[in-house]
Design a protein around this motif. Sequence first.
Motif, mmCIF file in Angstrom:
data_model
loop_
_atom_site.group_PDB
_atom_site.id
_atom_site.type_symbol
_atom_site.label_atom_id
_atom_site.label_comp_id
_atom_site.label_asym_id
_atom_site.label_seq_id
_atom_site.Cartn_x
_atom_site.Cartn_y
_atom_site.Cartn_z
ATOM 1 N N LEU A 113 3.820 19.044 1.395
ATOM 2 C CA LEU A 113 2.432 19.022 0.756
ATOM 3 C C LEU A 113 1.851 17.645 0.959
ATOM 4 O O LEU A 113 0.848 17.601 1.446
ATOM 5 C CB LEU A 113 2.762 19.503 -0.604
ATOM 6 N N LEU A 114 2.759 16.515 0.563
ATOM 7 C CA LEU A 114 2.444 15.169 0.805
ATOM 8 C C LEU A 114 3.518 14.525 1.068
ATOM 9 O O LEU A 114 4.685 14.547 0.804
ATOM 10 C CB LEU A 114 1.778 14.635 -0.657
ATOM 11 N N THR A 115 3.535 13.485 2.112
ATOM 12 C CA THR A 115 4.361 12.408 2.597
ATOM 13 C C THR A 115 3.769 10.994 2.135
ATOM 14 O O THR A 115 2.666 10.750 2.442
ATOM 15 C CB THR A 115 4.525 12.688 4.106
ATOM 16 N N CYS A 116 4.341 10.403 1.414
ATOM 17 C CA CYS A 116 4.110 9.235 0.922
ATOM 18 C C CYS A 116 4.740 8.002 1.306
ATOM 19 O O CYS A 116 6.210 8.311 1.625
ATOM 20 C CB CYS A 116 4.125 9.269 -0.786
ATOM 21 N N THR A 117 4.393 6.972 1.762
ATOM 22 C CA THR A 117 5.151 5.909 2.171
ATOM 23 C C THR A 117 4.571 4.434 1.476
ATOM 24 O O THR A 117 3.353 4.395 1.737
ATOM 25 C CB THR A 117 4.970 5.704 3.713
ATOM 26 N N LEU A 118 5.500 3.708 0.837
ATOM 27 C CA LEU A 118 5.138 2.561 0.373
ATOM 28 C C LEU A 118 5.407 1.369 1.461
ATOM 29 O O LEU A 118 6.575 1.212 1.886
ATOM 30 C CB LEU A 118 5.811 2.320 -1.003
ATOM 31 N N VAL A 159 0.964 -1.118 0.052
ATOM 32 C CA VAL A 159 0.029 0.139 -0.121
ATOM 33 C C VAL A 159 0.905 1.226 0.147
ATOM 34 O O VAL A 159 2.003 1.127 0.650
ATOM 35 C CB VAL A 159 -1.013 -0.025 1.381
ATOM 36 N N ILE A 160 0.548 2.196 -0.875
ATOM 37 C CA ILE A 160 0.971 3.742 -0.603
ATOM 38 C C ILE A 160 0.314 4.519 0.309
ATOM 39 O O ILE A 160 -0.762 4.768 -0.178
ATOM 40 C CB ILE A 160 1.315 4.132 -2.019
ATOM 41 N N GLY A 161 0.889 4.807 1.455
ATOM 42 C CA GLY A 161 0.087 5.789 2.155
ATOM 43 C C GLY A 161 0.394 6.994 2.009
ATOM 44 O O GLY A 161 1.596 7.726 1.961
ATOM 45 N N ILE A 162 -0.678 8.194 1.856
ATOM 46 C CA ILE A 162 -0.311 9.363 1.489
ATOM 47 C C ILE A 162 -1.075 10.299 2.712
ATOM 48 O O ILE A 162 -2.141 10.260 3.091
ATOM 49 C CB ILE A 162 -1.128 9.720 0.188
ATOM 50 N N ASP A 163 -0.025 11.039 3.259
ATOM 51 C CA ASP A 163 -0.466 12.014 4.275
ATOM 52 C C ASP A 163 -0.269 13.425 3.797
ATOM 53 O O ASP A 163 0.880 13.906 3.902
ATOM 54 C CB ASP A 163 0.413 11.725 5.546
ATOM 55 N N PRO A 164 -1.314 14.374 3.749
ATOM 56 C CA PRO A 164 -1.015 15.377 3.384
ATOM 57 C C PRO A 164 -0.617 16.288 4.616
ATOM 58 O O PRO A 164 -1.040 16.061 5.744
ATOM 59 C CB PRO A 164 -2.715 15.982 2.993
#
Length: 164
Positions: free
Chosen positions: A18-23, A8-13
């Motif tokens: 602006l966005l932090t993404c974690t796979l 899952v790619i988690g997206i945290d605005p």
Amino acid sequence: MTPKLRGVIGIDPGVRQLLTCTLVNKVGAPAMSWHYEGGPAMLTLIKYVGGDESVSRRAAEAAKSTMAATLHRAAKEIVHRAATYHCGIGIEELAEGEETSGMTQVMAFEKAPAPRGAPQAAFFLAPFNFFHADLATLCRASGVPEPVLIESSYTSTTCPVCWE
């Protein structure tokens, strides 16, 4: 037949980025992380939303357009990575008037009277709303499962075991 998801790619605005993404891979371990900067446009919007008289409506609209363009490029890259790594996408839900991680200072403006009478949080969140729709459209076009909105509670905490 849809390939089995491997993560899952988690997206945290947020406000800092602006966005932090974690796979996160299928066993729950972070495999990669990246973020998108909001830069001067984000700072301009935050000042405008906060009632800073030195920022004009025109400057705020230009900053909002710049943020929307950055979010569109981010959506394209996120969907490409999701397709490449066979991942689903989860995105922290940002709701007007709700305190969410990273957005608390922006949302606090919603509670204060607007010096200009502008709907403050709604103005700031508009690019993020377009981002959600853009992300869903790009997912459908690429065969990636549509993003799942995730309640913001506990999405920006530190793991007591691994400190991630």
